[in-house]
Design an enzyme around this catalytic site. Structure first.
Site, PDB file in Angstrom:
ATOM      1  N   CYS A 124     -11.227   2.712  -1.050  1.00 21.04           N
ATOM      2  CA  CYS A 124      -9.851   3.043  -0.658  1.00 21.04           C
ATOM      3  C   CYS A 124      -9.586   2.259   0.619  1.00 21.04           C
ATOM      4  CB  CYS A 124      -9.722   4.545  -0.401  1.00 21.04           C
ATOM      5  SG  CYS A 124      -8.154   5.014   0.377  1.00 21.04           S
ATOM      6  N   THR A 125      -8.438   1.602   0.682  1.00 21.20           N
ATOM      7  CA  THR A 125      -8.198   0.711   1.832  1.00 21.20           C
ATOM      8  C   THR A 125      -7.937   1.475   3.126  1.00 21.20           C
ATOM      9  OG1 THR A 125      -5.885   0.518   1.147  1.00 21.20           O
ATOM     10  CG2 THR A 125      -7.395  -1.236   0.451  1.00 21.20           C
ATOM     11  N   HIS A 126      -7.759   2.798   3.025  1.00 26.42           N
ATOM     12  CA  HIS A 126      -7.680   3.585   4.264  1.00 26.42           C
ATOM     13  C   HIS A 126      -9.065   3.763   4.913  1.00 26.42           C
ATOM     14  CE1 HIS A 126      -3.686   4.716   2.808  1.00 26.42           C
ATOM     15  NE2 HIS A 126      -3.446   5.345   3.940  1.00 26.42           N
ATOM     16  N   TYR A 130      -0.880   8.566  -2.647  1.00 31.03           N
ATOM     17  CA  TYR A 130      -0.793   8.363  -4.095  1.00 31.03           C
ATOM     18  C   TYR A 130      -1.967   9.036  -4.812  1.00 31.03           C
ATOM     19  CZ  TYR A 130       2.711   4.536  -3.878  1.00 31.03           C
ATOM     20  OH  TYR A 130       3.837   3.778  -3.716  1.00 31.03           O
ATOM     21  N   GLY A 131      -3.056   9.224  -4.079  1.00 23.59           N
ATOM     22  CA  GLY A 131      -4.322   9.621  -4.701  1.00 23.59           C
ATOM     23  C   GLY A 131      -4.336  10.978  -5.356  1.00 23.59           C
ATOM     24  N   CYS A 187      -4.249  -1.390  -2.426  1.00 26.07           N
ATOM     25  CA  CYS A 187      -4.345   0.043  -2.670  1.00 26.07           C
ATOM     26  C   CYS A 187      -5.171   0.216  -3.943  1.00 26.07           C
ATOM     27  CB  CYS A 187      -2.937   0.612  -2.864  1.00 26.07           C
ATOM     28  SG  CYS A 187      -2.913   2.366  -3.279  1.00 26.07           S
ATOM     29  N   ASN A 188      -6.346   0.807  -3.816  1.00 25.72           N
ATOM     30  CA  ASN A 188      -7.202   1.000  -4.987  1.00 25.72           C
ATOM     31  C   ASN A 188      -6.581   1.941  -5.990  1.00 25.72           C
ATOM     32  OD1 ASN A 188     -10.112  -0.204  -4.326  1.00 25.72           O
ATOM     33  ND2 ASN A 188      -9.136   0.520  -2.465  1.00 25.72           N
ATOM     34  N   THR A 189      -5.860   2.940  -5.480  1.00 21.74           N
ATOM     35  CA  THR A 189      -5.272   3.934  -6.370  1.00 21.74           C
ATOM     36  C   THR A 189      -4.239   3.261  -7.283  1.00 21.74           C
ATOM     37  OG1 THR A 189      -5.615   5.532  -4.607  1.00 21.74           O
ATOM     38  CG2 THR A 189      -4.166   6.195  -6.397  1.00 21.74           C
ATOM     39  N   ASP A 247       0.860  -1.197   0.000  1.00 21.04           N
ATOM     40  CA  ASP A 247       0.000   0.000   0.000  1.00 21.04           C
ATOM     41  C   ASP A 247       0.886   1.234   0.000  1.00 21.04           C
ATOM     42  OD1 ASP A 247      -2.455   1.484   0.065  1.00 21.04           O
ATOM     43  OD2 ASP A 247      -2.122   1.880   2.178  1.00 21.04           O
ATOM     44  N   SER A 248       0.259   2.361  -0.357  1.00 22.21           N
ATOM     45  CA  SER A 248       0.985   3.629  -0.316  1.00 22.21           C
ATOM     46  C   SER A 248       1.334   4.007   1.123  1.00 22.21           C
ATOM     47  CB  SER A 248       0.107   4.731  -0.920  1.00 22.21           C
ATOM     48  OG  SER A 248      -1.053   4.886  -0.128  1.00 22.21           O
ATOM     49  N   GLU A 279      -3.112   9.363   7.537  1.00 19.37           N
ATOM     50  CA  GLU A 279      -1.657   9.133   7.618  1.00 19.37           C
ATOM     51  C   GLU A 279      -1.022  10.025   8.686  1.00 19.37           C
ATOM     52  OE1 GLU A 279       0.582   7.032   5.947  1.00 19.37           O
ATOM     53  OE2 GLU A 279      -1.114   5.967   5.084  1.00 19.37           O
TER      54      GLU A 279
HETATM   55  N1  DGL Z   1      -5.069   3.009   0.393  1.00 22.21           N
HETATM   56  C1  DGL Z   1      -4.943   3.632  -0.895  1.00 22.21           C
HETATM   57  C2  DGL Z   1      -6.145   3.290  -1.741  1.00 22.21           C
HETATM   58  O1  DGL Z   1      -6.770   2.261  -1.491  1.00 22.21           O
HETATM   59  C3  DGL Z   1      -4.537   5.009  -0.620  1.00 22.21           C
HETATM   60  C4  DGL Z   1      -4.390   5.991  -1.516  1.00 22.21           C
HETATM   61  C5  DGL Z   1      -3.459   7.133  -1.372  1.00 22.21           C
HETATM   62  O2  DGL Z   1      -2.287   6.936  -1.057  1.00 22.21           O
HETATM   63  O3  DGL Z   1      -3.933   8.229  -1.665  1.00 22.21           O
HETATM   64  O4  DGL Z   1      -6.502   3.966  -2.659  1.00 22.21           O
END
Ligand code: DGL
Length: 272
Positions: A194-196, A39-40, A70-72, A7-8, A162
Site C-alpha cells: 500500500c503506497t501509504h 478505498y481499501g 494505489c495498490n487498492t 491515489d485515493s 490520512e
Molecule cells: N494508497 C492506497 C493503496 O496503495 C490506499 C488505499 C486506501 O485508500 O485504502 O492501496
C-alpha cells in the site's frame, strides 16, 4: 502534457517523491481523491467508479500516461480499466508489477514460465480490498512457484495516516505485524503493498525485526517508470513542474502533505 499520479489520498505522495528524485525534470500532476479515502474498505465496483473518475480528470488535465499509485485501485480496477475503458492513445499503469519483478528477480518483459525464487515465505501487508482481491498472489503465480504468501489486511492504517494520527498508525502497524507473525513466524520478505505504508516504513521494519527483507514500492515504481519512459518518450509530456489537485479540502490536504514530504506542498481543488 505531464505524467499523472493517482491515489485515493496522500499515499501516492511516497511514489511522487521517488519519481521526482529519479526524474527531476518530469512534469507531473498529482491527484488525491481525499474526499473518498480510504478505498481499501470499499467494494470493487465502487473503487472502479472512483478510480475512473479520477483518472479521467487527469486525462482532461493533459496527462496521457497515469500511474495508479494505489495498490487498492491497481488490484480492484486496473485490469477492468485496461480491458475496456482506457482510450487507445492513453496508458494507465499500476504499481504491483515492479514490486513482484523485484521480488522474483525478473527484468521487464521476461515472460518465461514461473520458476522457483530465492524467497519462500512472504508476508504481504495491504488494505482489506487489496488482500481480498488476491491480485498480488495472481501476479506472483505468473512468475514464481513455491512461494507461500501470508497476507494481513491492515484495517485502519490508511485512515490513521490520512487523519495525521501517526501514534494510532504506529500502534495499528505493530498489531498487524504481530497478527501476521503469529501465522508466519519467520517470513524472509515483507511486502508493503500500500503506497501509504512507506510513511510508516520504520515502524514496519522495527516490528518485523532483523532478517526480514522489506520491499517498499516508491523507488521500484520510479525505476520502472524511468525504464518505461526511456522506451516510450512520447509519454513524457511538455508541461512544467508539478501540480497537486485534490477532491478534499485543499488547505488541510496541503498541510498534511507538507508534513509528510517535509517541504511546502500546495493542493488546489480538483475540477470534477
Ligand atoms: N494508497 C492506497 C493503496 O496503495 C490506499 C488505499 C486506501 O485508500 O485504502 O492501496
Amino acid at each position: 502534457m505531464a505524467v499523472g499520479i493517482f491515489d485515493s489520498g496522500l499515499g501516492g505522495l511516497t511514489v511522487l517523491s521517488a519519481v521526482e528524485a529519479r526524474l527531476p525534470d518530469l512534469p507531473l500532476v498529482y491527484f488525491g481523491d481525499n474526499a473518498h479515502t480510504p478505498y481499501g474498505v470499499r467494494d470493487a465496483d465502487d473503487i472502479y467508479d472512483l478510480t475512473t473518475r479520477g483518472v479521467q480528470a487527469l486525462f482532461d488535465m493533459g496527462c496521457d500516461l497515469v500511474i495508479l499509485a494505489c495498490n487498492t485501485a491497481s488490484a480492484a480496477a486496473l485490469r477492468r480499466m485496461q480491458e475496456g475503458w482506457v482510450p487507445q492513445d492513453k496508458r494507465v499503469l499500476g504499481v504491483f508489477v515492479p514490486l513482484i519483478e523485484a521480488l522474483t528477480e525478473r527484468k521487464w518483459g521476461d515472460n518465461s514460465p514461473p520458476r522457483p525464487v530465492a524467497v519462500e515465505h512472504v508476508a504481504l501487508f495491504a488494505t482489506p480490498a487489496t488482500v481480498s482481491s488476491r491480485a498480488f498472489q495472481r501476479e506472483l503465480a505468473f512468475r514464481a512457484v513455491g512461494v507461500d504468501v501470508e497476507a494481513q489486511p491492515c484495517a485502519g492504517v490508511v485512515d490513521a495516516i490520512e487523519m495525521g494520527d501517526m501514534i494510532l498508525a504506529d500502534a495499528l502497524v505493530r498489531s498487524h505485524v504481530e497478527a501476521l507473525m503469529r501465522r508466519m513466524p519467520k517470513p524472509e520478505a515483507a511486502i508493503l503493498g500500500c503506497t501509504h505504508y512507506p510513511l510508516v516504513e520504520d515502524v514496519f521494519r522495527d516490528a518485523l525485526g532483523e532478517g526480514v527483507a522489506v520491499y517498499s514500492q516508491p523507488d521500484l515504481v520510479a525505476e520502472a517508470l524511468a525504464d518505461y519512459l526511456a522506451r516510450r518518450p512520447e509519454f513524457i509530456g511538455d508541461g512544467q513542474g508539478t501540480r497537486f489537485v485534490t477532491t478534499g479540502d485543499p488547505a488541510s490536504v496541503s498541510n498534511k502533505a507538507t508534513q509528510f514530504l517535509r517541504r511546502r506542498i500546495e493542493f488546489t481543488a480538483a475540477d470534477i
